[in-house]
Design an enzyme around this catalytic site. Structure first.
Site, PDB file in Angstrom:
ATOM      1  N   THR A 149       0.067   9.151   0.295  1.00 18.21           N
ATOM      2  CA  THR A 149       0.470  10.463   0.788  1.00 18.21           C
ATOM      3  C   THR A 149      -0.760  11.043   1.476  1.00 18.21           C
ATOM      4  OG1 THR A 149       1.857  10.734  -1.156  1.00 18.21           O
ATOM      5  CG2 THR A 149       1.420  12.707   0.137  1.00 18.21           C
ATOM      6  N   GLU A 201       2.132  -3.627  -5.900  1.00 20.82           N
ATOM      7  CA  GLU A 201       1.046  -4.598  -5.922  1.00 20.82           C
ATOM      8  C   GLU A 201      -0.161  -3.999  -6.633  1.00 20.82           C
ATOM      9  OE1 GLU A 201       0.498  -6.467  -1.985  1.00 20.82           O
ATOM     10  OE2 GLU A 201      -1.631  -6.512  -2.486  1.00 20.82           O
ATOM     11  N   SER A 253       3.636   8.634 -13.971  1.00 27.48           N
ATOM     12  CA  SER A 253       4.472   9.810 -14.070  1.00 27.48           C
ATOM     13  C   SER A 253       5.911   9.488 -13.638  1.00 27.48           C
ATOM     14  CB  SER A 253       3.850  10.906 -13.210  1.00 27.48           C
ATOM     15  OG  SER A 253       4.706  11.990 -13.113  1.00 27.48           O
ATOM     16  N   SER A 281      -4.670   2.379  -7.058  1.00 23.01           N
ATOM     17  CA  SER A 281      -5.795   3.327  -7.054  1.00 23.01           C
ATOM     18  C   SER A 281      -5.616   4.275  -8.239  1.00 23.01           C
ATOM     19  CB  SER A 281      -5.799   4.123  -5.763  1.00 23.01           C
ATOM     20  OG  SER A 281      -4.672   4.971  -5.721  1.00 23.01           O
ATOM     21  N   CYS A 309       0.859  -1.192   0.000  1.00 25.42           N
ATOM     22  CA  CYS A 309       0.000   0.000   0.000  1.00 25.42           C
ATOM     23  C   CYS A 309       0.889   1.234   0.000  1.00 25.42           C
ATOM     24  CB  CYS A 309      -0.857   0.046   1.260  1.00 25.42           C
ATOM     25  SG  CYS A 309      -2.051  -1.273   1.352  1.00 25.42           S
ATOM     26  N   ARG A 341       2.172  17.717  -4.121  1.00 26.19           N
ATOM     27  CA  ARG A 341       3.359  18.539  -3.856  1.00 26.19           C
ATOM     28  C   ARG A 341       4.640  17.747  -4.090  1.00 26.19           C
ATOM     29  NH1 ARG A 341       1.682  20.706   1.969  1.00 26.19           N
ATOM     30  NH2 ARG A 341       3.889  21.166   2.086  1.00 26.19           N
ATOM     31  N   GLY A 342       4.530  16.611  -4.740  1.00 31.92           N
ATOM     32  CA  GLY A 342       5.734  15.849  -5.093  1.00 31.92           C
ATOM     33  C   GLY A 342       6.122  14.776  -4.086  1.00 31.92           C
TER      34      GLY A 342
END
Ligand SMILES: [Zn+2]
Length: 483
Positions: A342, A373, A386, A377, A339, A349-350
């Site tokens: 942030t 895994e 990205s 989401s 899992c 915000r990176g």
């Protein structure tokens, strides 16, 4: 609005509901009523907007329901599950495919699915080698100079890997979607889920100086779900029912950072490694908090098989949790992340990419390639896409001509350098739509648009992991007792 008192709206009804949108105009999407309650003799309806992510589900008042288009639930409303086992947990809900495992003999569904092992008959399949050699063709000038038409060619040796051209999955000009999709990956059929777990149950969480609004259900004790605010100790993540209880707790709790070992520090950013067996209550509390923002992962009460990597930001008050990822101590499937989250106040915000970068730095030290895994989401998939795109483009653009010869790199080499699993490298090249077939060779064309987009993105990426600041020795968990 219409007179709501004459018709009874029950669970399962569908009708358009006014969705108030902060960024755009209000809209009336179709929604399903999941629950009805009465508060001070006023009816409230818990709605799920059918084509939207569950995190937008909410309680609304009757004046937001368009009664003219009310649909009552059909009899036999239970949707049969795919495998015909009603009531079983959806182990792999359908969602956008990142990479697929071998699935024997299936035809490829549209729009695009990458299947490396099958579907010989599909004409969109191109057969290339596992040792997919990429040769830089017509490599001119430096990549920071302008207007160079860079092409990279892939040589074909033998036919044992299939690739489907991925041409209709572009969300934006540089192939990297700029905003999360609000539809799709997390709206799969969950009608057989317990109605309770379909609804957010915690109104608000106070965590240090932040107030968090949960997106999804989390199995905190039921007596705490009626509270307007649930208080968490931001260091040990213990949950408390009132501010008074929290204040009392804080006089006794000496933690000012997560438990476990600090294995990374640069500037104000630190990472702590927490063993799910040694710090069980912390790990369980972390999972409870994380579940508020993760819809699709099983909550692991049994935290023993996992390590937790918690990222913090330091100030004079302590090390404040920003996000985390969990990782199996031993993974038979090359998973390097279970899992990953942030916390909302730190999103966009990176930090998400920093967590991902850290997970691959650990894999590099372990000398392995890894992959997150599945399923990811919608937000997770965006961050990984990205990250993979930037990581791979960084390598392709840094290729230097070798003695005037065209530089070569293979998929395997990209994978070894980055620790990104080979399937994810290939799917990213396809996702970016870089692969073209030209005069008997596979050419990766890095258009100016891609190059410019990449350089702009990299200028904005200030937060990076510095491998020199990582102090990490992998353990061989298979040789350890399970005690
Ligand atoms: Zn505490």
């Amino acid at each position: 609005m219409a007179d709501n008192s004459s018709v009874e709206i029950v669970e399962g009804c569908r009708l358009p509901v006014l969705r108030k949108n902060q960024e755009h105009e209000d809209e009336w999407p179709l929604a399903e009523i999941l629950s009805v309650k009465e508060v001070s003799s006023r009816k409230l309806f818990y709605v799920h907007y059918i084509d939207f992510n569950k995190r937008l589900d909410e309680w609304v008042t009757a004046d937001r329901l368009d009664m003219k288009k009310l649909q009552f639930p059909k009899k036999e409303a239970k949707t049969p599950t795919k495998n015909g086992l009603p009531g079983s947990r959806p182990s792999s809900p359908e969602r956008e495919v990142v990479t697929t495992a071998p699935s024997r003999g299936k035809t490829l569904p549209t729009p695009v699915q990458v299947d490396f092992f099958n579907s010989k008959n599909d004409e969109r399949l191109l057969w290339v080698t596992t040792d997919f050699v990429i040769v830089c063709q017509r490599f001119v000038g430096s990549f920071h100079g302008k207007s160079v038409n860079r092409q990279v060619a892939a040589k074909v040796h033998e036919s044992n890997v299939g690739i489907v051209h991925n041409q209709d999955s572009q969300d934006s000009s540089d192939g990297i979607p700029t905003a999360p999709r609000m539809t799709g990956s997390l709206v799969s059929d969950r009608s057989h889920d317990d109605i309770i777990t379909r609804m957010k149950n915690i109104e608000c969480i106070e965590l240090g100086r932040h107030r968090l609004k949960p997106w999804y259900f989390s199995p905190y004790p039921q007596e705490l779900t009626s509270l307007p605010i649930l208080y968490l100790c931001e260091f040990c993540l213990k949950y408390l029912k009132s501010l008074k209880c929290l204040q009392r707790h804080l006089t006794k709790c000496n933690l000012r950072h997560p438990p476990g070992n600090e294995i990374y520090r640069k500037g104000t950013i630190s990472f702590f490694e927490i063993d799910g067996r040694k710090n069980k209550s912390y790990s369980q509390n972390l999972c409870l908090l994380a579940k508020c923002f993760l819809d699709h992962k099983t909550l692991y009460y049994d935290t023993d098989p996992f390590l937790f990597y918690v990222m913090t930001e330091y100030d004079s008050k302590g090390f404040h949790i920003v996000g985390y990822f969990s990782k199996e101590k031993e993974s038979t499937e090359d998973y390097n992340v279970a899992c990953i989250l942030t916390l909302p106040p730190y999103q966009r915000r990176g930090y998400g990419k920093l967590l991902i970068e850290f997970s691959y730095e650990l894999s590099k030290v372990e000398g392995k390639t890894g992959t997150p895994e599945k399923p990811l989401s919608d937000l997770g998939l965006l961050s990984y896409r990205s990250y993979w795109s930037q990581t791979i483009l960084e390598i392709l653009m840094d290729l230097k001509p070798d003695n005037g010869e065209r530089p070569q790199i293979t998929i395997n080499e990209i994978s070894e350098i980055t620790s990104v699993k080979k399937e994810d490298v290939i799917s990213t090249l396809q996702y970016l739509n870089l692969i073209n077939y030209y005069k008997g060779q596979y050419i990766l064309t890095l258009s100016e648009e891609i190059v410019d987009g990449h350089e702009r993105a990299m200028q904005k990426r200030h937060l990076r992991i510095d491998p020199k600041c990582l102090h990490f020795t992998p353990k061989d968990w298979s040789k350890r007792g399970k005690w």
